[in-house]
Design an enzyme around this catalytic site. Structure first.
Site: not given
Length: 290
Positions: A43-45, A48
């Site tokens: 998701v992050d990283p 995003d």
């Protein structure tokens, strides 16, 4: 280590982790093996990057210039399950959560690079409001400046990637840093000792007096807090002042001793939900003045 095994066996490799210098050094070996080392695919990283680049490309296709870009993301307890004093529950390794709080942050502001040392990271947060969600704290995450080139945003004036937490997290972690709880200095005498002995060691190292009958008051004194402050109460809730609680075998640094408490106290219960909060903000100029 896992990527090296993948190269040896010529198997593609995927990880959510950031691209480290050690990983970059494996690029030639991966190409020789004919495999892909795919990083930053969480998701992050990960998400995003993809969601930001979708907007970047749309703006650029219309001739727009991106002056400013910020991207904040946090994996948090869903609001109705945000019910512990820390305002956080663990969906990944507690040691990783704490280690991330030691990282130096770099970002761009008004065209200049800004560097925040790890020990000052939690003094450098913003109070933020996410539409439809509510108040949060956002603090800068690692080196954002590298994304000027990666995202194709040459000449951008403001560029920051950051982390979201519920209000109160940053002030609490900052005081833990100040006390020395984020230290990775090894002390093999720690495992087996009751937690107040670790607290005593840290308080006296800061030049403060320590009262074994009142460890909370001793910590408050050395940190410039009131004994009944919210932050001291959070430390007590974690178990730092509990003389019946021994530091586990793996707790041979202050950070690992703290990590063990977090792992015990900050778990999700059965059926509890987490949530992802992500906010991209752009400032864009077009030729027609918009």
């Amino acid at each position: 280590k896992a990527a090296k095994v993948a190269i040896a066996h010529k198997k593609h490799f995927a990880t959510t982790s950031y691209v480290s210098d050690a990983m970059r050094e494996l690029e030639a070996d991966a190409k020789d093996a004919g495999i892909i080392l795919l990083n930053e695919c969480g998701v992050d990283p990960g998400t995003d990057h993809a969601s930001a680049m979708k907007i970047v490309h749309e703006v650029q296709s219309k001739g727009g210039y991106i002056k400013s870009f910020s991207s904040y993301c946090g994996g948090l307890p869903a609001p109705h399950f945000n019910d512990n004093p820390m305002g956080y529950k663990l969906s990944w390794a507690p040691r990783g959560v704490l280690l991330a709080g030691r990282n130096t942050a770099k970002f761009k502001k008004d065209g200049e690079e800004v560097t925040i040392p790890g020990e000052d990271l939690f003094d450098s947060y913003e109070d933020m409001h996410v539409p439809g969600f509510g108040p949060l704290e956002g603090y800068p995450n690692r080196d954002s400046t590298q994304y000027e080139e990666i995202y194709g945003l040459t000449g951008i004036q403001d560029l920051v990637r950051g982390t979201f937490r519920y209000p109160g997290w940053c002030a609490t972690i900052k005081k833990m840093v100040d006390l020395g709880l984020m230290s990775l200095e090894e002390d093999n005498s720690l495992p087996g000792k009751p937690y107040p002995e670790l607290v005593e060691m840290l308080v006296t190292a800061k030049g403060g007096p320590f009262d074994a009958a009142d460890p909370a008051g001793s910590v408050a004194g050395v940190l410039g807090l009131e004994k009944d402050s919210v932050i001291v109460k959070k430390m007590a809730w974690l178990g730092l002042f509990d003389a019946s609680k021994p530091i586990p075998p793996a707790g041979n640094t202050p950070l690992d001793a703290l990590s063990a408490l977090c792992e015990e106290r900050m778990q999700y219960g059965p059926g509890e939900q987490d949530c992802i909060v992500m906010l991209h903000q752009f400032k864009v100029e077009y030729d027609d003045g918009r």
